[in-house]
Scaffold this motif. Structure first.
Motif, PDB file in Angstrom:
ATOM      1  N   TYR A   1       1.074   7.525  -6.132  1.00  0.00           N
ATOM      2  CA  TYR A   1       0.067   8.579  -6.203  1.00  0.00           C
ATOM      3  C   TYR A   1       0.716   9.959  -6.167  1.00  0.00           C
ATOM      4  CZ  TYR A   1      -3.913   5.463  -5.081  1.00  0.00           C
ATOM      5  OH  TYR A   1      -4.877   4.509  -5.089  1.00  0.00           O
ATOM      6  N   TYR A   2       1.630  10.139  -5.250  1.00  0.00           N
ATOM      7  CA  TYR A   2       2.132  11.481  -4.963  1.00  0.00           C
ATOM      8  C   TYR A   2       3.525  11.779  -5.518  1.00  0.00           C
ATOM      9  CZ  TYR A   2      -1.836  11.423  -1.870  1.00  0.00           C
ATOM     10  OH  TYR A   2      -3.111  11.329  -1.383  1.00  0.00           O
TER      11      TYR A   2
ATOM     12  N   TYR B   1       0.836  -1.202   0.000  1.00  0.00           N
ATOM     13  CA  TYR B   1       0.000   0.000   0.000  1.00  0.00           C
ATOM     14  C   TYR B   1       0.873   1.254   0.000  1.00  0.00           C
ATOM     15  CZ  TYR B   1      -3.629   3.340   1.079  1.00  0.00           C
ATOM     16  OH  TYR B   1      -4.488   4.415   1.030  1.00  0.00           O
ATOM     17  N   ASN B   2       1.969   1.223   0.739  1.00  0.00           N
ATOM     18  CA  ASN B   2       2.884   2.372   0.744  1.00  0.00           C
ATOM     19  C   ASN B   2       3.499   2.603  -0.634  1.00  0.00           C
ATOM     20  OD1 ASN B   2       2.468   3.068   3.405  1.00  0.00           O
ATOM     21  ND2 ASN B   2       4.192   1.872   4.166  1.00  0.00           N
TER      22      ASN B   2
ATOM     23  N   VAL C   1       0.882   4.466  -2.549  1.00  0.00           N
ATOM     24  CA  VAL C   1       0.799   5.869  -2.123  1.00  0.00           C
ATOM     25  C   VAL C   1       1.972   6.666  -2.686  1.00  0.00           C
ATOM     26  CG1 VAL C   1       0.881   7.400  -0.114  1.00  0.00           C
ATOM     27  CG2 VAL C   1      -0.570   5.375  -0.076  1.00  0.00           C
ATOM     28  N   LYS C   2       3.158   6.078  -2.712  1.00  0.00           N
ATOM     29  CA  LYS C   2       4.310   6.764  -3.311  1.00  0.00           C
ATOM     30  C   LYS C   2       4.062   7.051  -4.782  1.00  0.00           C
ATOM     31  CE  LYS C   2       7.948   5.013  -0.295  1.00  0.00           C
ATOM     32  NZ  LYS C   2       9.139   4.152  -0.218  1.00  0.00           N
TER      33      LYS C   2
ATOM     34  N   ALA D   1      -5.362  -0.572  -4.683  1.00  0.00           N
ATOM     35  CA  ALA D   1      -5.432  -0.142  -3.286  1.00  0.00           C
ATOM     36  C   ALA D   1      -6.704  -0.656  -2.624  1.00  0.00           C
ATOM     37  CB  ALA D   1      -5.366   1.380  -3.200  1.00  0.00           C
TER      38      ALA D   1
ATOM     39  N   VAL E   1      -7.506  10.997  -3.278  1.00  0.00           N
ATOM     40  CA  VAL E   1      -6.126  10.847  -3.718  1.00  0.00           C
ATOM     41  C   VAL E   1      -5.717  11.989  -4.644  1.00  0.00           C
ATOM     42  CG1 VAL E   1      -4.603   9.394  -5.102  1.00  0.00           C
ATOM     43  CG2 VAL E   1      -6.097   8.357  -3.428  1.00  0.00           C
TER      44      VAL E   1
ATOM     45  N   THR F   1      -5.967   2.728  -8.073  1.00  0.00           N
ATOM     46  CA  THR F   1      -7.075   2.811  -7.117  1.00  0.00           C
ATOM     47  C   THR F   1      -7.690   1.438  -6.888  1.00  0.00           C
ATOM     48  OG1 THR F   1      -7.524   5.058  -7.866  1.00  0.00           O
ATOM     49  CG2 THR F   1      -9.260   3.964  -6.639  1.00  0.00           C
TER      50      THR F   1
END
Length: 111
Positions: A71-72, A64-65, A68-69, A88, A109, A85
């Motif tokens: 995503y951003y 999951y991390n 997220v990395k 996740a 997000v 998405t």
């Protein structure tokens, strides 16, 4: 003398054929290696979580991390965002997924 010339010519011809085969084979290996390099987003989106779900809670959080990395911190298309998405949401349990529908999660997000 004539036989010696034929033997040398045959050896040279065999060496040339082997050398050309090596060069062609080496170029095709390099081309395949370049094609196999995937971005982190592509690695995540191509992972089949239905068959290879992370075994431990720690691995779930690590995966999951990674999402997220992406995503951003990475560039991705709209289609890749949809797949990220989905990946996740597959990691969420039923209750958490029910409280975070795809559209709401996707908006949080991108905001």
């Amino acid at each position: 003398m004539k036989k010696t010339g034929i033997v040398i010519l045959t050896i040279a011809l065999i060496a040339a054929i082997c050398g050309s085969f090596y060069v062609v084979n080496d170029k095709s290996k390099r081309a395949n290696q370049k094609e196999k390099v995937l971005t982190e987003v592509q690695r995540i989106t191509t992972k089949d979580l239905d068959k290879n779900y992370p075994q431990t809670p720690r691995e779930v959080v690590k995966f999951y991390n990674r999402i997220v990395k992406c995503y951003y911190g990475m560039q991705y298309s709209d289609e890749e965002l949809d797949v990220l998405t989905d990946q996740a949401l597959k990691l969420f349990d039923d209750e958490l997924a029910a409280n975070n529908p795809k559209d709401t999660y996707k908006q949080s997000v991108t905001a």
